[in-house]
Write an enzyme that holds these catalytic residues in place. Sequence first.
Site, PDB file in Angstrom:
ATOM      1  N   HIS A  54      -2.240  -5.453   1.633  1.00 30.28           N
ATOM      2  CA  HIS A  54      -3.520  -6.154   1.469  1.00 30.28           C
ATOM      3  C   HIS A  54      -3.222  -7.590   1.078  1.00 30.28           C
ATOM      4  CE1 HIS A  54      -7.374  -7.477  -0.182  1.00 30.28           C
ATOM      5  NE2 HIS A  54      -6.661  -7.967  -1.175  1.00 30.28           N
TER       6      HIS A  54
ATOM      7  N   GLU B 284      -9.544 -10.936  -7.598  1.00 29.52           N
ATOM      8  CA  GLU B 284      -8.641  -9.788  -7.424  1.00 29.52           C
ATOM      9  C   GLU B 284      -7.463  -9.867  -8.394  1.00 29.52           C
ATOM     10  OE1 GLU B 284      -7.819  -9.789  -3.203  1.00 29.52           O
ATOM     11  OE2 GLU B 284      -9.894  -9.255  -2.724  1.00 29.52           O
TER      12      GLU B 284
ATOM     13  N   THR C  73      -5.275  -6.721  11.024  1.00 26.43           N
ATOM     14  CA  THR C  73      -5.567  -5.457  10.337  1.00 26.43           C
ATOM     15  C   THR C  73      -5.028  -4.260  11.135  1.00 26.43           C
ATOM     16  OG1 THR C  73      -7.613  -6.498   9.569  1.00 26.43           O
ATOM     17  CG2 THR C  73      -7.427  -4.113   9.272  1.00 26.43           C
TER      18      THR C  73
ATOM     19  N   ARG D 100       2.601  -6.208   9.257  1.00 27.80           N
ATOM     20  CA  ARG D 100       1.922  -5.051   9.855  1.00 27.80           C
ATOM     21  C   ARG D 100       2.530  -4.646  11.185  1.00 27.80           C
ATOM     22  NH1 ARG D 100      -4.048  -6.928   7.769  1.00 27.80           N
ATOM     23  NH2 ARG D 100      -4.137  -5.623   5.896  1.00 27.80           N
TER      24      ARG D 100
ATOM     25  N   ASN E 187      -2.036   0.423   6.706  1.00 27.52           N
ATOM     26  CA  ASN E 187      -1.476  -0.815   7.274  1.00 27.52           C
ATOM     27  C   ASN E 187      -0.635  -1.625   6.283  1.00 27.52           C
ATOM     28  OD1 ASN E 187      -3.569  -1.761   5.756  1.00 27.52           O
ATOM     29  ND2 ASN E 187      -4.681  -2.735   7.420  1.00 27.52           N
TER      30      ASN E 187
ATOM     31  N   LYS F 203       0.816  -1.215   0.000  1.00 29.98           N
ATOM     32  CA  LYS F 203       0.000   0.000   0.000  1.00 29.98           C
ATOM     33  C   LYS F 203       0.863   1.285   0.000  1.00 29.98           C
ATOM     34  CE  LYS F 203      -3.972  -2.221   2.281  1.00 29.98           C
ATOM     35  NZ  LYS F 203      -4.961  -2.099   3.389  1.00 29.98           N
TER      36      LYS F 203
ATOM     37  N   TYR G 162     -12.643  -2.286  -3.519  1.00 33.47           N
ATOM     38  CA  TYR G 162     -13.170  -2.300  -2.145  1.00 33.47           C
ATOM     39  C   TYR G 162     -14.693  -2.193  -2.097  1.00 33.47           C
ATOM     40  CZ  TYR G 162      -8.504  -2.062  -0.041  1.00 33.47           C
ATOM     41  OH  TYR G 162      -7.233  -2.348   0.381  1.00 33.47           O
TER      42      TYR G 162
HETATM   43  P1  RTP Z   1      -7.043  -5.980   3.506  1.00 32.22           P
HETATM   44  O1  RTP Z   1      -8.405  -6.234   2.934  1.00 32.22           O
HETATM   45  O2  RTP Z   1      -6.468  -4.642   3.110  1.00 32.22           O
HETATM   46  O3  RTP Z   1      -6.104  -7.116   3.261  1.00 32.22           O
HETATM   47  O4  RTP Z   1      -7.154  -5.903   5.084  1.00 32.22           O
HETATM   48  P2  RTP Z   1      -8.067  -6.748   6.066  1.00 32.22           P
HETATM   49  O5  RTP Z   1      -8.764  -7.855   5.337  1.00 32.22           O
HETATM   50  O6  RTP Z   1      -7.198  -7.074   7.229  1.00 32.22           O
HETATM   51  O7  RTP Z   1      -9.111  -5.663   6.522  1.00 32.22           O
HETATM   52  P3  RTP Z   1     -10.582  -5.332   5.970  1.00 32.22           P
HETATM   53  O8  RTP Z   1     -11.535  -5.481   7.093  1.00 32.22           O
HETATM   54  O9  RTP Z   1     -10.851  -6.090   4.690  1.00 32.22           O
HETATM   55  O10 RTP Z   1     -10.457  -3.788   5.651  1.00 32.22           O
HETATM   56  C1  RTP Z   1      -9.878  -3.353   4.435  1.00 32.22           C
HETATM   57  C2  RTP Z   1      -8.950  -2.192   4.711  1.00 32.22           C
HETATM   58  O11 RTP Z   1      -9.710  -1.075   5.127  1.00 32.22           O
HETATM   59  C3  RTP Z   1      -8.927  -0.278   6.016  1.00 32.22           C
HETATM   60  N1  RTP Z   1      -9.638  -0.153   7.281  1.00 32.22           N
HETATM   61  N2  RTP Z   1      -9.718   0.982   7.924  1.00 32.22           N
HETATM   62  N3  RTP Z   1     -10.332   2.994   9.810  1.00 32.22           N
HETATM   63  C4  RTP Z   1     -10.751   1.754  10.014  1.00 32.22           C
HETATM   64  O12 RTP Z   1     -11.368   1.445  11.018  1.00 32.22           O
HETATM   65  C5  RTP Z   1     -10.431   0.744   9.033  1.00 32.22           C
HETATM   66  N4  RTP Z   1     -10.778  -0.528   9.084  1.00 32.22           N
HETATM   67  C6  RTP Z   1     -10.268  -1.092   7.970  1.00 32.22           C
HETATM   68  C7  RTP Z   1      -7.598  -0.980   6.204  1.00 32.22           C
HETATM   69  O13 RTP Z   1      -6.664  -0.438   5.280  1.00 32.22           O
HETATM   70  C8  RTP Z   1      -7.941  -2.417   5.846  1.00 32.22           C
HETATM   71  O14 RTP Z   1      -6.805  -3.134   5.462  1.00 32.22           O
HETATM   72 MG    MG Z   2      -9.922  -7.583   3.554  1.00 31.14          MG
END
Ligand code: RTP
Ligand code: MG
Length: 140
Positions: free
Chosen positions: A117, A128, A93, A104, A114, A11, A51
């Site tokens: 992805h 994807e 995350t 991370r 973070n 990222k 997204y």
């Molecule tokens: P990713 O999809 O990026 O691999 O990460 P992940 O599965 O661990 O997390 P996900 O729940 O799918 O969320 C996607 C991305 O959204 C951002 N995020 N920001 N501000 C917030 O509370 C928040 N929560 C999630 C993060 O960049 C996360 O990786």
């Molecule tokens: Mg995710």
Amino acid sequence: MAIQRTFSIIKPDATERNLTGAVNAVIEKAGLRIIGQRRIKMTREQAERFYDVHKERPFFGELVDFMTSGPVVVQVLEGENAVKAYRDVMGATNPTEAADGTIRKLFAKSIGENSVHGSDSEENAAIEIAQFFSLADIVG
Ligand code: RTP
Ligand code: MG
């Protein structure tokens, strides 16, 4: 477990700090092979589509702003049980909850910025990968 492929993004917070190589070193040390890699600047359309599952979440606008704020490196990773193997090496995350040695924990700035992805299922990995790579650009 069979050899699997997963989709990864390094990222903008990581490319900005010149951490592409450092992230790749952790990926390769975990036994995952980088079989496709391209540095791009995501358009808003690409980020919104990528997204789409999060479009009702309060952080969606911020997430799209962040993912289009600078270059990203999109990757195809291959290895034993690659989807879970990469999720494990990425860490939680929220970096404050990520285990020692994970990408991370080592590099992420916050829950939003973070660093990486990784696909959350084999089905999503295929979707994807197809969004960002043509078959000719993946050499396994
Ligand atoms: P990713 O999809 O990026 O691999 O990460 P992940 O599965 O661990 O997390 P996900 O729940 O799918 O969320 C996607 C991305 O959204 C951002 N995020 N920001 N501000 C917030 O509370 C928040 N929560 C999630 C993060 O960049 C996360 O990786
Ligand atoms: Mg995710």
